[in-house]
Write a protein that holds these residues in place. Structure first.
Motif, short mmCIF file in Angstrom:
data_model
loop_
_atom_site.label_atom_id
_atom_site.label_comp_id
_atom_site.label_asym_id
_atom_site.label_seq_id
_atom_site.Cartn_x
_atom_site.Cartn_y
_atom_site.Cartn_z
N GLY A 1 0.79 -1.22 0.00
CA GLY A 1 0.00 0.00 0.00
C GLY A 1 0.82 1.27 0.00
O GLY A 1 0.40 2.29 0.55
N ILE A 2 2.00 1.23 -0.64
CA ILE A 2 2.86 2.41 -0.73
C ILE A 2 2.69 3.02 -2.11
O ILE A 2 2.93 2.35 -3.12
CB ILE A 2 4.34 2.03 -0.51
N PRO A 3 2.27 4.28 -2.22
CA PRO A 3 2.12 4.92 -3.54
C PRO A 3 3.44 4.86 -4.31
O PRO A 3 4.51 5.11 -3.76
CB PRO A 3 1.74 6.36 -3.19
N GLU A 4 3.36 4.54 -5.61
CA GLU A 4 4.56 4.32 -6.39
C GLU A 4 5.44 5.56 -6.50
O GLU A 4 6.66 5.47 -6.44
CB GLU A 4 4.19 3.82 -7.79
N ASP A 5 4.83 6.73 -6.64
CA ASP A 5 5.63 7.95 -6.74
C ASP A 5 6.37 8.24 -5.44
O ASP A 5 7.54 8.62 -5.44
CB ASP A 5 4.76 9.14 -7.15
N LEU A 6 5.70 8.00 -4.32
CA LEU A 6 6.33 8.20 -3.01
C LEU A 6 7.44 7.17 -2.78
O LEU A 6 8.51 7.50 -2.25
CB LEU A 6 5.28 8.10 -1.91
N ALA A 7 7.19 5.93 -3.21
CA ALA A 7 8.18 4.88 -3.03
C ALA A 7 9.42 5.13 -3.88
O ALA A 7 10.55 4.96 -3.41
CB ALA A 7 7.56 3.53 -3.39
N GLN A 8 9.21 5.54 -5.13
CA GLN A 8 10.35 5.82 -6.00
C GLN A 8 11.21 6.96 -5.48
O GLN A 8 12.42 6.97 -5.63
CB GLN A 8 9.86 6.13 -7.42
N GLU A 9 10.57 7.91 -4.83
CA GLU A 9 11.30 9.07 -4.31
C GLU A 9 12.07 8.74 -3.04
O GLU A 9 13.16 9.28 -2.81
CB GLU A 9 10.31 10.20 -4.03
N ASN A 10 11.53 7.82 -2.22
CA ASN A 10 12.11 7.59 -0.90
C ASN A 10 12.71 6.20 -0.69
O ASN A 10 13.47 6.01 0.27
CB ASN A 10 11.04 7.81 0.17
N LEU A 11 12.40 5.24 -1.57
CA LEU A 11 12.86 3.88 -1.34
C LEU A 11 13.68 3.30 -2.49
O LEU A 11 14.15 2.17 -2.40
CB LEU A 11 11.66 2.95 -1.06
N GLN A 12 13.83 4.04 -3.58
CA GLN A 12 14.67 3.62 -4.68
C GLN A 12 15.77 4.67 -4.87
O GLN A 12 15.47 5.83 -5.14
CB GLN A 12 13.85 3.46 -5.97
N PHE A 13 17.02 4.22 -4.75
CA PHE A 13 18.11 5.18 -4.65
C PHE A 13 19.09 5.18 -5.81
O PHE A 13 19.97 6.02 -5.87
CB PHE A 13 18.89 4.93 -3.35
N THR A 14 18.98 4.22 -6.72
CA THR A 14 19.99 4.15 -7.79
C THR A 14 19.36 4.18 -9.17
O THR A 14 19.94 3.67 -10.14
CB THR A 14 20.83 2.86 -7.64
N GLY A 15 18.17 4.76 -9.29
CA GLY A 15 17.56 4.96 -10.59
C GLY A 15 16.92 3.74 -11.22
O GLY A 15 16.74 3.69 -12.44
N GLU A 16 16.56 2.72 -10.41
CA GLU A 16 15.92 1.54 -10.98
C GLU A 16 14.51 1.88 -11.47
O GLU A 16 13.88 2.82 -10.99
CB GLU A 16 15.81 0.41 -9.94
N LYS A 17 14.03 1.08 -12.40
CA LYS A 17 12.65 1.21 -12.84
C LYS A 17 11.73 0.57 -11.80
O LYS A 17 12.15 -0.32 -11.07
CB LYS A 17 12.45 0.55 -14.20
N ILE A 18 10.48 1.02 -11.77
CA ILE A 18 9.53 0.48 -10.82
C ILE A 18 9.27 -1.00 -11.07
O ILE A 18 8.93 -1.76 -10.16
CB ILE A 18 8.20 1.27 -10.88
N SER A 19 9.50 -1.45 -12.32
CA SER A 19 9.26 -2.86 -12.67
C SER A 19 10.48 -3.76 -12.44
O SER A 19 10.40 -4.97 -12.64
CB SER A 19 8.83 -2.96 -14.14
N ASP A 20 11.60 -3.17 -12.01
CA ASP A 20 12.83 -3.95 -11.83
C ASP A 20 12.75 -4.84 -10.59
O ASP A 20 11.99 -4.56 -9.65
CB ASP A 20 14.04 -3.01 -11.69
N TYR A 21 13.58 -5.87 -10.60
CA TYR A 21 13.75 -6.67 -9.39
C TYR A 21 14.58 -5.88 -8.38
O TYR A 21 15.33 -4.97 -8.75
CB TYR A 21 14.45 -7.99 -9.71
N ILE A 22 14.45 -6.23 -7.12
CA ILE A 22 15.16 -5.52 -6.06
C ILE A 22 16.58 -6.08 -5.97
O ILE A 22 16.85 -7.07 -5.29
CB ILE A 22 14.43 -5.66 -4.71
#
Length: 244
Positions: free
Chosen positions: A68-89
């Protein structure tokens, strides 16, 4: 018989690891239905674990949607190296560098909760203590000679092995009395334990993302089978009525 013995030989080491050997494991009372806890656990993983440990079988998008984390908020705060939202962690550290610095590449943690067990992880992350003889200055009572640093130390504070004097067979001896921190961490002991539990909760989720849904479906399947059994039993009596 040989195949059965061979299969048991493969399973027993894994079972021993999950049980934690002879070390007492504290109970991890995690709750997969607690979205707030899962979100906090995801935040801890992305900030403190992802540099070395990846989750190569879990996608960012699936994780954020499930928690339940909004994707825009997650990309801004939980993705740090420019991965795509569809990428594996994937971990940030290259595997070659990790093997050079740590002696071996840190393991993927997608399924670690299923391999080790929640209680093992919960106890392990609360069992680091200062040991200057180790390369990273820490050791662990659950995993002796551990080869990783205590990455959560800024939250917990500096953990040290406490000692106490006791009488054993009429002689005074010094023995270990648990692990205590010096209070310089960002969290209190209770808050740190909750943070570790949140992280364990998140790792339990990634180990089996469909678990809650499967359990819910399983209940309805059992109810269906029970109702079907009643009708089958009545049909059986109808067919055999004239025979008896």
């Amino acid at each position: 018989m040989r195949k059965l013995i061979f299969a048991l030989a493969l399973l027993l080491p894994g079972m021993a690891l999950a049980a934690g050997g002879n070390v007492h494991l504290d109970k991890a009372n995690y709750d997969l239905s607690d979205k707030a806890s899962l979100q906090r656990g995801a935040k801890l993983f992305m900030n403190y674990c992802l540099g070395c440990h990846g989750q190569q079988y879990q996608r960012y998008q699936r994780t954020f949607n499930d928690l339940g984390i909004p994707e825009d908020l997650a990309q801004e705060n939980l993705q740090f190296t420019g991965e795509k939202i569809s990428d594996y962690i994937e971990r940030s550290m290259p595997a070659e560098s990790a093997a050079q610095w740590f002696g071996a590449a840190p393991p993927d943690l997608t399924l670690v909760a299923r391999v080790r067990g929640a209680d093992w992880i919960y106890t392990y992350l609360r069992s680091f203590y200062v040991d200057e003889s180790r390369p990273f200055g820490v050791n662990n009572t659950v995993f002796p000679e551990v080869g990783m640093p205590h990455v959560l130390q800024p939250l917990q504070g500096t953990p040290r092995m406490a000692e106490e004097e006791a009488m054993v067979d009429g002689e005074k001896v010094t023995r270990h009395a648990g692990i205590k921190t010096d209070g310089d961490g960002a969290l209190s002991t209770e808050e740190y334990d909750q943070a570790v539990l949140d992280l364990v909760n998140y790792l339990e989720y990634t180990g089996e993302p469909f678990r809650l849904e499967s359990e819910s479906i399983g209940k309805w399947v059992l109810i269906f089978i029970l109702v079907l059994f009643v009708f089958v039993f009545m049909l059986k009596k109808e067919f055999w009525r004239d025979v008896h």
